[in-house]
Design an enzyme around this catalytic site. Structure first.
Site, PDB file in Angstrom:
ATOM      1  NE  ARG A 231      -4.308  -1.380   0.254  1.00 16.29           N
ATOM      2  CZ  ARG A 231      -4.467  -2.488  -0.468  1.00 16.29           C
ATOM      3  NH1 ARG A 231      -3.495  -2.893  -1.281  1.00 16.29           N
ATOM      4  NH2 ARG A 231      -5.585  -3.194  -0.373  1.00 16.29           N
ATOM      5  CD  GLU A 260      -1.520   3.520  -6.170  1.00 19.05           C
ATOM      6  OE1 GLU A 260      -2.552   2.916  -6.545  1.00 19.05           O
ATOM      7  OE2 GLU A 260      -0.556   2.947  -5.671  1.00 19.05           O
ATOM      8  CG  HIS A 278      -1.692  -0.663  -7.521  1.00 10.97           C
ATOM      9  ND1 HIS A 278      -2.298   0.153  -6.589  1.00 10.97           N
ATOM     10  CD2 HIS A 278      -1.760  -1.911  -6.995  1.00 10.97           C
ATOM     11  CE1 HIS A 278      -2.713  -0.565  -5.562  1.00 10.97           C
ATOM     12  NE2 HIS A 278      -2.401  -1.821  -5.791  1.00 10.97           N
TER      13      HIS A 278
END
Length: 525
Positions: A231, A260, A278
């Site tokens: 994370r 993000e 990601h």
């Protein structure tokens, strides 16, 4: 026939499973919030990934919706409180992409060790700079795992196969589970000092935010290489850049960022830095797995009422639910309380039911205790997967039932055994409905557990309550409820105060400075 909408692009096997299970399904992707709101009222279920935002406004139009299924782990795009208020079950698939994420962490570790992105760029530019890209072997190096749960344990297994030494920091990792995994359990400071590579595998919580802070990054071994596929927010990105620029940190690879999508970052362009968008869960196998799992879970719920991996409801039959509901609320509060007050590795947790509580199905009560306890450390726990997560962490869970009544008609006691010893809390139901704490670490106390609370252990001496009250008044902190207990006159006393606003670190420091204070903590329920 139940009807489900798949609103994000998903593997075709999901729709196939719905139809095989007797569920009608429409695949309509790319809708705006307004367009989704206009059609959502026709559906019993909504299957999503990360693009669809299930907001309160959308839920207000979802007049027939019974379940939202997220193909993946994160549910930041679902308003769970609003869904709960509407009676909509929210499910996720927490284990469908574990292997994929673990493999991505290993891939980034190799990329850092051998400087693969820069070597590729240089070679394709026709430079052939063999002497420039002198890498390091991973064999015999020490890998430090921050978090040794599902994904972390897979990374450990792969690293051990590469002949690495693995050390792990995880408050819930028992010595027995560490031995089973083949890793050495250490405290964070020792991990920072010893690790050649560090990988993070923990959720983002108040306890883990910036776990690799500027201070902790300074404690790392010179030349350490850091990988984060968990994370954003676990690492202080500004401090990470400083460490890379100074050369103290030998390399870093991030798959996740604080913000993000990360279109801009001060880390971009920094030497020895690798980034990916990601991609931890982005493999064909993982996408198929989560699509299949979410379809199976939603179909089971819509057709037969089975509840799996639900984030806002326990796994209960229709007959058990009304009677168990208040007990589960009490159990979760007791688990959360002892979880917030417990430090160190947990060896055992015991749930003891007395009187009327002993007549009930213990599994949902145990799940509620574990849910409350583990929720203080992980954001993927729910009533269903709490026992699985506890088992993964090597926690011994005991259930004890005593049908005879003691001082109360019904009582739940939650005890934990750690390296520091054994402690317990106990609670009952007033009027068979209202959860109430009645014992805290051997001290009799009657207290509600709700909202924001201040927990204080102090020497039982005249004037202390007045000093504390004056301090809270000066800080403009409004007290909702005040609960006091003590072992004996002049001994140790416990205060539990509910307050209107979250307790700040500054206020904790000021309370800690009062004469006679032994322990002070902020609690939240």
């Amino acid at each position: 026939m139940p009807k489900v909408l798949i609103s994000d692009k998903m593997d075709p096997k999901a729709a196939q499973i719905f139809r095989e299970r007797g569920v009608e399904v429409d695949e309509i992707t790319g809708k705006t919030p307004e367009e989704l709101a206009a059609i959502i009222g026709d559906y019993d279920g909504l299957a999503i990934r990360s693009s669809t935002k299930v907001t309160k406004a959308i839920l207000e139009h979802a007049t027939n919706l019974k379940v939202v299924g997220r193909a993946g782990i994160g549910v930041d795009n679902v308003d769970i409180p609003a869904a709960s208020a509407k009676g909509v079950v929210v499910m996720n698939t927490p284990f469908g992409n574990s292997i994929t994420t673990a493999e991505h962490a290993i891939a980034l570790m190799f990329a850092l060790a051998r400087d693969l992105p820069e070597a590729d760029k240089s070679t394709q530019a026709g430079k052939w700079e063999k002497n420039r890209f002198m890498g390091v072997e991973v064999t015999s190096k020490t890998l430090g795992l921050i978090g040794a749960g599902n994904i972390g344990s897979i990374v450990a297994d792969r690293a051990l196969g590469l002949k690495m030494k693995v050390v792990a920091f995880d408050p819930f990792l028992s010595p027995e589970r560490a031995l089973e995994l083949g890793v050495e359990k250490v405290e964070l400071e020792e991990l920072l000092a010893r690790a050649d590579f560090i990988t993070l595998h923990t959720p983002l919580t108040d306890q883990t935010r910036n776990i690799l802070s500027a201070e902790n990054l300074a404690k790392t071994k010179k030349g350490v290489r850091i990988i984060n596929c968990a994370r954003g927010g676990l690492i202080d990105e500004a401090a990470l850049k400083e460490g890379l620029d100074s050369g103290h940190i030998g390399g870093a690879a991030l798959d996740v960022f604080v913000t993000e999508p990360a279109k801009e970052s001060p880390l971009f362009g920094t030497p020895n830095f690798i980034s990916t968008p990601h991609l931890g869960a982005s493999t064909n196998e993982a996408q198929v797995n989560v699509a299949i799992q979410v379809a199976e879970q939603m179909a089971d719920y819509l057709v037969s009422g089975g509840v799996t991996n639900a984030l806002n409801v326990p796994s209960l039959s229709a007959e058990e639910a009304p009677r168990l509901k208040p007990y589960m609320a009490l159990a979760e509060k007791l688990g959360s309380l002892i979880g917030q007050l417990t430090t160190g590795a947990l060896a055992r947790i015991s749930i003891h039911s007395e009187g009327a509580a002993a007549e009930l199905n213990p599994k949902p009560i145990t799940s509620a205790v574990l849910h409350g306890f583990l929720r203080t450390q992980t954001d993927t726990v729910n009533m269903v997967n709490a026992p699985v997560l506890a088992k993964e962490r090597g926690m011994e869970v005991r259930e004890v039932r005593t049908e005879r009544e003691g001082d109360y008609h019904t009582l739940l006691r939650v005890s934990v055994k750690t390296e520091a010893g054994e402690r317990s809390v106990a609670g009952t139901l007033f009027g068979d409905a209202a959860p109430r704490l009645v014992e805290l670490f051997g001290i009799k106390v009657e207290a509600d557990l709700a909202g924001h609370m201040l927990y204080v252990v102090n020497e039982d001496a005249p004037g202390f309550i007045g000093r504390l009250g004056s301090l809270l008044g000066e800080e403009r902190v409004n007290i909702g409820t005040f609960h006091l207990g003590r072992r004996d006159a002049g001994g140790e006393a416990v205060l539990l105060l509910s307050v209107d606003e979250p307790v700040t670190p500054d206020l904790l420091d000021k309370v800690r400075a009062l004469a006679g204070v032994k322990t002070v903590m902020a609690l939240a329920f």
